[in-house]
Design an enzyme around this catalytic site. Structure first.
Site, short mmCIF file in Angstrom:
data_model
loop_
_atom_site.label_atom_id
_atom_site.label_comp_id
_atom_site.label_asym_id
_atom_site.label_seq_id
_atom_site.Cartn_x
_atom_site.Cartn_y
_atom_site.Cartn_z
N ARG A 1 0.95 -1.39 -0.02
CA ARG A 1 0.01 0.08 -0.01
C ARG A 1 0.75 1.28 -0.12
O ARG A 1 0.48 2.30 -0.35
CB ARG A 1 -0.95 -0.02 1.05
CG ARG A 1 -2.21 -0.85 0.76
CD ARG A 1 -3.11 -1.36 1.89
NE ARG A 1 -2.19 -2.57 2.54
CZ ARG A 1 -2.31 -2.33 3.90
NH1 ARG A 1 -2.79 -1.76 4.77
NH2 ARG A 1 -1.62 -3.35 4.52
N GLU B 1 5.86 -9.98 15.14
CA GLU B 1 5.29 -10.68 16.39
C GLU B 1 5.99 -11.83 16.73
O GLU B 1 6.40 -12.26 17.74
CB GLU B 1 3.89 -10.86 16.21
CG GLU B 1 2.83 -10.23 16.34
CD GLU B 1 2.50 -9.56 15.04
OE1 GLU B 1 3.20 -9.53 14.16
OE2 GLU B 1 1.63 -8.66 14.85
P1 AMP Z 1 4.40 -0.91 11.53
O1 AMP Z 1 5.63 -1.72 11.00
O2 AMP Z 1 4.00 -1.99 12.87
O3 AMP Z 1 4.31 0.36 11.72
O4 AMP Z 1 3.53 -1.58 10.42
C1 AMP Z 1 3.28 -0.68 9.32
C2 AMP Z 1 2.71 -1.62 8.07
O5 AMP Z 1 1.84 -2.66 8.18
C3 AMP Z 1 2.11 -0.57 7.17
O6 AMP Z 1 2.65 -0.63 6.01
C4 AMP Z 1 0.85 -0.86 7.40
O7 AMP Z 1 -0.07 -1.26 6.00
C5 AMP Z 1 0.57 -2.32 7.80
N1 AMP Z 1 -0.33 -2.30 9.15
C6 AMP Z 1 0.14 -2.65 10.44
N2 AMP Z 1 -0.92 -2.57 11.16
C7 AMP Z 1 -2.18 -2.37 10.41
C8 AMP Z 1 -3.36 -2.31 10.52
N3 AMP Z 1 -3.91 -2.41 12.12
N4 AMP Z 1 -4.31 -2.00 9.64
C9 AMP Z 1 -3.76 -2.02 8.34
N5 AMP Z 1 -2.48 -2.21 8.09
C10 AMP Z 1 -1.52 -2.50 9.19
#
Ligand code: AMP
Length: 173
Positions: free
Chosen positions: A58, A95
């Site tokens: 995305r 995780e």
């Molecule tokens: P993070 O590395 O935890 O900041 O996760 C970011 C990536 O995971 C982004 O590219 C988001 O598109 C996806 N992502 C993480 N959590 C969600 C969520 N609750 N809903 C949708 N996409 C998520």
């Protein structure tokens, strides 16, 4: 119409306990898609940006559109093994264990001012890995912009001193 009305929360996707923010209804709406991309870009229009960097998948949608708005190049960050040329790798905690991402070594030149773009920042792990790759190639992070920021996960704590701009904030799941 508010962006939130076109973002649906899917419970327990892709695994139990995750409240997934589905942005596909928003990008299906041409008016809102353009409004969101323009607003994400606005804060950086008068700044020197040389490249926009976005991670699959995305991050490609919003990153490429923001790069187009700014008239600068777009750098794709992909999962391990997907890019054809020489790569630099980064890793971040999921995780269970580590996940690996890569970008082409020649995508960032020393001194480039870089804008990181994604649809959503959650824990900030992905962005942290992207920053390490970009900075190790000599790029400077001019800022980051997101459509959605999950405030309850406190991603900003990881990025003191960086300029972060998000259109929508969720303070709870
Ligand atoms: P993070 O590395 O935890 O900041 O996760 C970011 C990536 O995971 C982004 O590219 C988001 O598109 C996806 N992502 C993480 N959590 C969600 C969520 N609750 N809903 C949708 N996409 C998520």
């Amino acid at each position: 119409m508010r962006y939130e009305e076109k973002i649906r929360t899917i419970s327990n996707y892709p695994k139990p306990g995750i409240m997934f923010k589905d942005i596909t209804p928003l990008i299906l709406d041409g008016y809102l898609l353009r409004k969101a991309v323009r607003e994400m870009t606005d804060k950086f229009r008068n700044r020197r940006i040389d490249k926009v960097v976005g991670a699959e998948s995305r991050g490609f949608i919003f990153g490429a559109l923001v790069a187009y708005e700014l008239g600068v190049g777009f750098v794709p960050v992909r999962k391990k093994g997907k890019l054809p040329y020489e790569v630099i790798s980064g890793s971040y905690e999921k995780e269970y264990g580590l996940d690996y991402i890569e970008m082409h070594k020649d995508a960032i030149s020393k001194g480039d001012n870089v804008l990181i773009v994604d649809d959503l920042i959650a824990t900030g792990g992905t962005v942290e890995a992207m920053i390490k790759m970009i900075e190790s190639l000599g790029g400077k992070i001019e800022g980051m912009c997101f459509l959605i920021e999950l405030d309850f996960l406190n991603p900003r704590e990881k990025f003191k001193g960086y300029d972060i701009h998000s259109l929508i904030h969720y303070d709870k799941e």
